[in-house]
Design a protein around this motif. Structure first.
Motif, PDB file in Angstrom:
ATOM      1  N   MET A 172       0.967  -1.083  -0.006  1.00  0.00           N
ATOM      2  CA  MET A 172       0.013   0.018   0.044  1.00  0.00           C
ATOM      3  C   MET A 172       0.807   1.246   0.228  1.00  0.00           C
ATOM      4  O   MET A 172       0.510   2.230  -0.307  1.00  0.00           O
TER       5      MET A 172
ATOM      6  N   PRO B 286       0.712  -5.319  -8.069  1.00  0.00           N
ATOM      7  CA  PRO B 286       0.245  -4.978  -6.530  1.00  0.00           C
ATOM      8  C   PRO B 286      -0.900  -5.395  -6.249  1.00  0.00           C
ATOM      9  O   PRO B 286      -1.381  -5.807  -5.003  1.00  0.00           O
ATOM     10  N   VAL B 287      -1.955  -5.576  -7.156  1.00  0.00           N
ATOM     11  CA  VAL B 287      -3.252  -6.012  -6.817  1.00  0.00           C
ATOM     12  C   VAL B 287      -3.265  -7.544  -6.565  1.00  0.00           C
ATOM     13  O   VAL B 287      -4.019  -8.034  -5.603  1.00  0.00           O
TER      14      VAL B 287
ATOM     15  N   ARG C 201      -1.949  -7.994  -3.074  1.00  0.00           N
ATOM     16  CA  ARG C 201      -2.879  -7.607  -1.994  1.00  0.00           C
ATOM     17  C   ARG C 201      -4.122  -8.605  -1.791  1.00  0.00           C
ATOM     18  O   ARG C 201      -4.810  -8.676  -0.784  1.00  0.00           O
ATOM     19  N   ARG C 202      -4.307  -9.484  -3.098  1.00  0.00           N
ATOM     20  CA  ARG C 202      -5.046 -10.541  -2.756  1.00  0.00           C
ATOM     21  C   ARG C 202      -4.561 -11.702  -2.072  1.00  0.00           C
ATOM     22  O   ARG C 202      -5.370 -12.570  -1.555  1.00  0.00           O
TER      23      ARG C 202
ATOM     24  N   VAL D 203      -3.787 -10.012   2.596  1.00  0.00           N
ATOM     25  CA  VAL D 203      -5.096  -8.898   2.631  1.00  0.00           C
ATOM     26  C   VAL D 203      -4.927  -8.444   4.027  1.00  0.00           C
ATOM     27  O   VAL D 203      -4.508  -8.848   5.105  1.00  0.00           O
TER      28      VAL D 203
ATOM     29  N   PHE E  82     -19.353  -1.132   4.152  1.00  0.00           N
ATOM     30  CA  PHE E  82     -19.792  -0.655   2.528  1.00  0.00           C
ATOM     31  C   PHE E  82     -21.484  -0.385   2.998  1.00  0.00           C
ATOM     32  O   PHE E  82     -21.859  -1.101   3.855  1.00  0.00           O
TER      33      PHE E  82
ATOM     34  N   LEU F 262     -15.348  -6.620  -5.733  1.00  0.00           N
ATOM     35  CA  LEU F 262     -14.243  -5.942  -5.789  1.00  0.00           C
ATOM     36  C   LEU F 262     -12.879  -6.884  -6.154  1.00  0.00           C
ATOM     37  O   LEU F 262     -11.815  -6.517  -6.812  1.00  0.00           O
ATOM     38  N   THR F 263     -12.951  -8.211  -5.863  1.00  0.00           N
ATOM     39  CA  THR F 263     -11.681  -8.923  -6.218  1.00  0.00           C
ATOM     40  C   THR F 263     -11.964  -9.956  -7.069  1.00  0.00           C
ATOM     41  O   THR F 263     -11.293 -10.931  -7.218  1.00  0.00           O
TER      42      THR F 263
ATOM     43  N   LEU G  11     -12.208 -13.750   1.925  1.00  0.00           N
ATOM     44  CA  LEU G  11     -11.271 -13.771   0.973  1.00  0.00           C
ATOM     45  C   LEU G  11     -10.165 -15.160   0.907  1.00  0.00           C
ATOM     46  O   LEU G  11      -9.563 -15.143  -0.078  1.00  0.00           O
TER      47      LEU G  11
ATOM     48  N   TYR H 143     -10.905  -0.607   0.285  1.00  0.00           N
ATOM     49  CA  TYR H 143     -10.977  -1.572  -1.031  1.00  0.00           C
ATOM     50  C   TYR H 143      -9.529  -2.029  -1.503  1.00  0.00           C
ATOM     51  O   TYR H 143      -9.653  -3.200  -1.942  1.00  0.00           O
ATOM     52  N   LEU H 144      -8.689  -1.146  -1.756  1.00  0.00           N
ATOM     53  CA  LEU H 144      -7.323  -1.671  -2.177  1.00  0.00           C
ATOM     54  C   LEU H 144      -6.716  -2.659  -1.446  1.00  0.00           C
ATOM     55  O   LEU H 144      -6.298  -3.545  -1.689  1.00  0.00           O
TER      56      LEU H 144
ATOM     57  N   GLY I  95      -7.741  -6.112  -1.989  1.00  0.00           N
ATOM     58  CA  GLY I  95      -7.225  -6.365  -3.479  1.00  0.00           C
ATOM     59  C   GLY I  95      -8.167  -5.975  -4.621  1.00  0.00           C
ATOM     60  O   GLY I  95      -8.282  -6.655  -5.449  1.00  0.00           O
ATOM     61  N   ALA I  96      -8.578  -4.864  -4.396  1.00  0.00           N
ATOM     62  CA  ALA I  96      -9.439  -4.382  -5.513  1.00  0.00           C
ATOM     63  C   ALA I  96      -8.354  -3.402  -6.657  1.00  0.00           C
ATOM     64  O   ALA I  96      -7.453  -3.010  -6.212  1.00  0.00           O
ATOM     65  N   GLU I  97      -9.025  -3.829  -8.041  1.00  0.00           N
ATOM     66  CA  GLU I  97      -8.356  -2.892  -8.747  1.00  0.00           C
ATOM     67  C   GLU I  97      -8.516  -1.406  -8.557  1.00  0.00           C
ATOM     68  O   GLU I  97      -9.576  -1.110  -8.414  1.00  0.00           O
TER      69      GLU I  97
END
Ligand SMILES: Nc1ncnc2c1ncn2[C@@H]1O[C@H](COP(=O)(O)OP(=O)(O)OP(=O)(O)O)[C@@H](O)[C@H]1O
Ligand SMILES: [Mg+2]
Lengths: 207, 261
Positions: A46, A66-67, A70-71, A74, A83, A97-98, A144, B166-167, B170-172
């Protein structure tokens, strides 16, 4: 799992050498403003270190997309955001989102049970109390099924009893599923009781 | 029934400034203040319009593609700086660049489509059509982009924590900000949609009024009005869509980290 070499971030973090083992629970302790959150953010990219190298599974972090990183790694932030919509919407949006398919409601219910959230899936998430929100956010992360969980004070708004219960649950979850967990906590007792290893960060340095 | 507009004599025009005097008297009597601003506005309006009048008079009398393109470029530059000025707070230089590119390419595409395919002016640079119609498309796109940029910048500022969350899951980045970009887009085109809603009932649009005063039949005037509304809609849509999508990328760096100073 993670390896840090001569890592510097502004004048906030300075770590010469650190290894964090696979499949273990690591607790991070330290005074407020010491750099614990910043440390976690370095691990999922991040933020990027100004100098030095950070490896994840023997590969430089900067070499990962990076994405995708991050998956796998987490992070649950210190003040997680809820949300819009219902509790179920929170789970579904996490999957959206993922780029995952929606799970069955049963999966969501099971997660609510795990975090001891005695609520209906269709209750409005915005009405949850601070501690309930924190547990919903933890459930979202567990949905996740990441390789590594970075938890930034996951129990800061919980009473002692619930705190024990939740941390016990997530630690068991990590151990039973061979996951790595790095958890910032303000409580040395929690760290002693649950962690395989404790890291102390003060003024950006490991002590 | 096509006839010439009544010409206004200079002396009659001077008389129109009585309305400024009325306003000045009121603000002074009631201690509202801002006399300087009112005087400056009246003065600027007069000087700017007189200058534009003479320039256009010359350009119309000496039709030349370089003049038309030159005026178009000047209008674009003014519009772009106007947008920068209207943004609340600082914006990054990369966002400024996106604004300029969106404005320039979006309006150019719609202007040439509109003039050459819908109105079919000849020659293509015919200044008395080219300049005022381009001006309308540019002006409306400018308003649209200003609204869009403000919504975008504020959306990012207000939702920084949420986007970060969100990031971290793991969000784009572009998926993480989809709601913000969509809302910015909608808010930017909304005034155009609203003005289409009220058109002809709540008000007579300026261009139509002008054409009728100049002696055109109302039927001709509405045809132009419909065409220009479509042109405006197209131009606003293109410019704003471009700006919102490319602009939101400027809030992230190449490591997909949120980048707000
Ligand atoms: N992006 C940034 N730029 C500049 N300074 C920052 C940035 N992020 C954090 N800091 C500063 O770095 C220091 C460490 O912050 P950090 O959030 O890592 O502390 P922490 O150990 O998590 O504290 P707490 O226990 O209160 O959450 C603080 O002084 C903070 O103000
Ligand atoms: Mg912190």
């Amino acid at each position: 799992m993670f390896k840090l070499e001569n890592v510097k971030f502004k004048d906030i973090i300075e770590i010469n050498e650190l290894k964090i083992e696979d499949n273990l629970v690591t607790a991070v302790l330290g005074p407020s403003g010491g750099g614990k959150t910043t440390f976690l953010k370095l691990l999922n990219n991040m933020i990027s270190a100004d100098t030095g190298k950070i490896y994840y599974k023997n590969r430089l972090i900067e070499d990962y997309d990076p994405v995708k990183l991050r998956r796998k790694v987490v992070m649950l932030p210190q003040d997680p955001q809820i949300f819009k919509g219902s509790i179920a919407d929170n789970f579904k949006f996490t999957e959206e989102l993922t780029a995952k398919k929606y799970s069955d409601d049963e999966v969501y219910k099971e997660l609510l049970k795990k975090v001891s959230l005695d609520k209906n899936l269709f209750d409005a998430a915005e009405k949850l109390s601070g501690g309930e929100r924190q547990r919903l956010a933890l459930a979202r992360v567990m949905l996740l099924e990441p390789d590594t969980l970075l938890l930034d004070e996951p129990s800061s708004s919980l009473d002692l009893e619930t705190e024990e219960k939740i941390i016990d649950m997530v630690v068991k979850y990590a151990r039973n599923n061979c996951r790595t967990m790095i958890m910032v906590t303000h409580s040395p007792d929690i760290a002693d009781e649950f962690a395989d290893r404790i890291i102390n960060i003060e003024k950006g340095k490991i002590v | 029934m096509e006839n010439e507009a009544i010409n206004i004599e200079i002396m009659q025009l001077v008389f129109a400034y009585i309305f400024v005097l009325i306003l000045l008297t009121i603000v002074k009597k009631k201690d509202i203040g801002h006399q300087g601003e009112i005087l400056l506005a009246s003065f600027r309006m007069t000087v700017q319009l007189v200058a534009v009048g003479f320039v256009l008079d010359y350009v119309f009398a000496n039709q030349n593609p370089f003049f038309s393109i030159g005026v178009l470029l000047i209008m674009e530059v003014f519009a772009i700086y106007n947008i920068y000025g209207r943004v609340q707070g600082e914006i990054s230089s990369s966002l400024k660049k996106i604004i300029a590119i969106s404005m320039f390419s979006g309006t150019s595409i719609s202007i040439f489509f509109f003039l050459l395919i819908i109105i079919q002016i000849e020659p293509w640079y015919r200044a008395d059509y080219f300049i005022p119609l381009s001006g309308m498309l540019i002006g409306n796109s400018m308003t649209g982009i200003s609204l869009g940029v403000n919504h975008l910048v504020n959306g990012f500022k207000d939702n920084k924590k949420l986007i970060e969350n969100y990031l971290m899951l793991g969000a784009e980045p572009l998926l993480a900000v989809k709601r913000i970009t969509n809302r910015a887009f909608y808010n930017a085109v909304l005034p155009t949609i609203n003005s289409m809603m009220g058109m002809g009932i709540v008000f007579l649009p300026g261009m139509m009024t002008g054409q009728i005063l100049a002696g055109a039949s109302p039927i001709t005037a509405i045809k132009y009005q419909i065409a220009i509304m479509m042109g405006i809609l197209g131009s606003v849509t293109l410019t704003v869509y471009f700006m919102v999508n490319k602009g939101s990328e400027t809030f992230f760096n190449e490591r997909k980290q949120i980048n707000l100073e």
